[in-house]
Design a protein around this motif. Structure first.
Motif, PDB file in Angstrom:
ATOM      1  N   LEU A 193       0.804  -1.223   0.000  1.00  0.00           N
ATOM      2  CA  LEU A 193       0.000   0.000   0.000  1.00  0.00           C
ATOM      3  C   LEU A 193       0.837   1.273   0.000  1.00  0.00           C
ATOM      4  O   LEU A 193       0.438   2.289  -0.584  1.00  0.00           O
ATOM      5  CB  LEU A 193      -0.942   0.002   1.204  1.00  0.00           C
ATOM      6  N   THR A 194       1.989   1.229   0.652  1.00  0.00           N
ATOM      7  CA  THR A 194       2.860   2.408   0.719  1.00  0.00           C
ATOM      8  C   THR A 194       4.292   2.005   0.391  1.00  0.00           C
ATOM      9  O   THR A 194       5.171   2.044   1.267  1.00  0.00           O
ATOM     10  CB  THR A 194       2.792   3.062   2.113  1.00  0.00           C
ATOM     11  N   PRO A 195       4.551   1.605  -0.851  1.00  0.00           N
ATOM     12  CA  PRO A 195       5.903   1.163  -1.211  1.00  0.00           C
ATOM     13  C   PRO A 195       6.922   2.280  -1.034  1.00  0.00           C
ATOM     14  O   PRO A 195       6.655   3.444  -1.318  1.00  0.00           O
ATOM     15  CB  PRO A 195       5.749   0.774  -2.692  1.00  0.00           C
ATOM     16  N   GLY A 196       8.073   1.896  -0.528  1.00  0.00           N
ATOM     17  CA  GLY A 196       9.136   2.874  -0.312  1.00  0.00           C
ATOM     18  C   GLY A 196       9.089   3.549   1.039  1.00  0.00           C
ATOM     19  O   GLY A 196      10.022   4.256   1.412  1.00  0.00           O
ATOM     20  N   VAL A 197       7.997   3.356   1.775  1.00  0.00           N
ATOM     21  CA  VAL A 197       7.879   3.941   3.112  1.00  0.00           C
ATOM     22  C   VAL A 197       8.189   2.863   4.139  1.00  0.00           C
ATOM     23  O   VAL A 197       7.438   1.895   4.270  1.00  0.00           O
ATOM     24  CB  VAL A 197       6.464   4.508   3.360  1.00  0.00           C
ATOM     25  N   PRO A 198       9.303   2.989   4.849  1.00  0.00           N
ATOM     26  CA  PRO A 198       9.671   1.937   5.818  1.00  0.00           C
ATOM     27  C   PRO A 198       8.682   1.868   6.970  1.00  0.00           C
ATOM     28  O   PRO A 198       8.149   2.888   7.419  1.00  0.00           O
ATOM     29  CB  PRO A 198      11.061   2.369   6.306  1.00  0.00           C
ATOM     30  N   THR A 199       8.420   0.663   7.420  1.00  0.00           N
ATOM     31  CA  THR A 199       7.507   0.468   8.538  1.00  0.00           C
ATOM     32  C   THR A 199       8.027  -0.658   9.415  1.00  0.00           C
ATOM     33  O   THR A 199       8.791  -1.516   8.956  1.00  0.00           O
ATOM     34  CB  THR A 199       6.088   0.140   8.041  1.00  0.00           C
TER      35      THR A 199
END
Length: 305
Positions: A193-199
């Motif tokens: 859903l939010t590629p490139g955003v680390p979680t």
């Protein structure tokens, strides 16, 4: 008057098992009727032998694994048979203390900055740190004391009746599997859903809500006390929780406005679904208590909630 640890029935003259220490009614007084861990002493799960002096039973017992010998009644780890809920609860708080030790070490230059994440959190940046699949289950946010307290309350009250029903080994497997699957599902959904955003994720919420899901299937009408005051049936609590988690997952801005923006709602849902599914598989094996009361089986505390 005492309460049977299996069915919850009140007994004026209860039976106390000399092997596991539990309290039972006449229907569940026999070891084979309450899944007594003492049966493992003579390797007789069917409860055929009435004493420890049968030669064939003794021979079979000697062939058991080292793990079985130390976890059976009288073994070094024998207490944890029937008490895995409290073992995991203790591990959570020990892990919480270790988190603060690591934080102190980072602040004072003893450990490198990435130590906390590498040890305690399951992250999208390092999903192949396989040890974090497990350690993240027992770790909790150090900046939110309510995080570990909330999960501890659910595990303390809901864990024992589920463990008594499905057995300690199955309980441990379910807890760890559901916790790991929920964490992996959370970072997997974020990658999509939010590629490139680390979680990253940590906490036992997925695991404890799997336990909640099992108990909801086994006894949906079980009365619990929301905030220790408001009596509601368990199914309503579970249904309400599922609805809120779904809304907060689909509308993160809404979640943020009510202070739920930094919560792994999808992990909660995955854990709950796993618990509901597993509960359907094991439902009907035997009766479950109609309420939870203090004085649990095998020396472990239960709790009315």
């Amino acid at each position: 008057m005492a309460t049977c640890d299996i069915c919850g029935r009140h007994e004026n003259l209860p039976y106390r098992c000399s092997r596991c220490g539990g309290t039972f009614c006449s229907e569940h007084r026999l070891p084979e009727n309450h899944d007594c861990p003492g049966l493992g002493n003579w390797n007789d799960p069917a409860g055929v032998f009435a004493s420890d002096f049968d030669d064939s039973a003794s021979t079979a017992g000697r062939s058991k694994s080292a793990l079985s010998r130390v976890t059976q009644t009288g073994g070094i780890l024998g207490y944890f048979r029937g008490n895995v809920s409290y073992l995991f609860l203790g591990i959570m708080w020990v892990m919480f203390a270790l988190e603060w030790v690591v934080i102190f070490g980072i602040q004072n230059g003893i450990f490198p900055p990435g130590t906390f994440s590498a040890l305690f959190t399951l992250s999208s940046e390092h999903p192949l740190y396989v040890w974090t699949w497990i350690t993240s289950i027992f770790s909790h946010s150090p900046v939110s004391f309510f995080h570990i307290v909330g999960n501890s309350i659910v595990l303390y009250f809901f864990g024992p009746p589920v463990e008594r029903y499905i057995g300690s080994k199955a309980f441990a497997t379910l807890f760890v599997f559901a916790g790991a699957a929920a964490g992996l599902a959370h970072i997997g959904s974020s990658l999509i859903l939010t590629p490139g955003v680390p979680t990253s994720v940590l906490g036992a919420s997925g695991a404890v809500f799997a336990i909640l899901g099992v108990l909801t299937v086994l006894n949906p009408g079980l009365k619990i006390y929301l905030y220790f005051i408001i009596p509601i049936p368990l199914w309503l609590f579970t249904f309400g929780f599922a609805i809120l988690s779904t809304v907060f997952f689909l509308a993160p801005n809404t979640a943020a406005t009510v202070g739920q923006g930094n919560v792994a709602h999808f992990a909660h849902l995955v854990g709950l679904v796993i618990g509901l599914a597993y509960g359907q598989q094991v439902k009907g094996r035997h009766r479950v208590p109609s309420q939870m009361s203090f004085g649990g089986r095998r020396g472990g505390p239960g709790g009315r909630f």
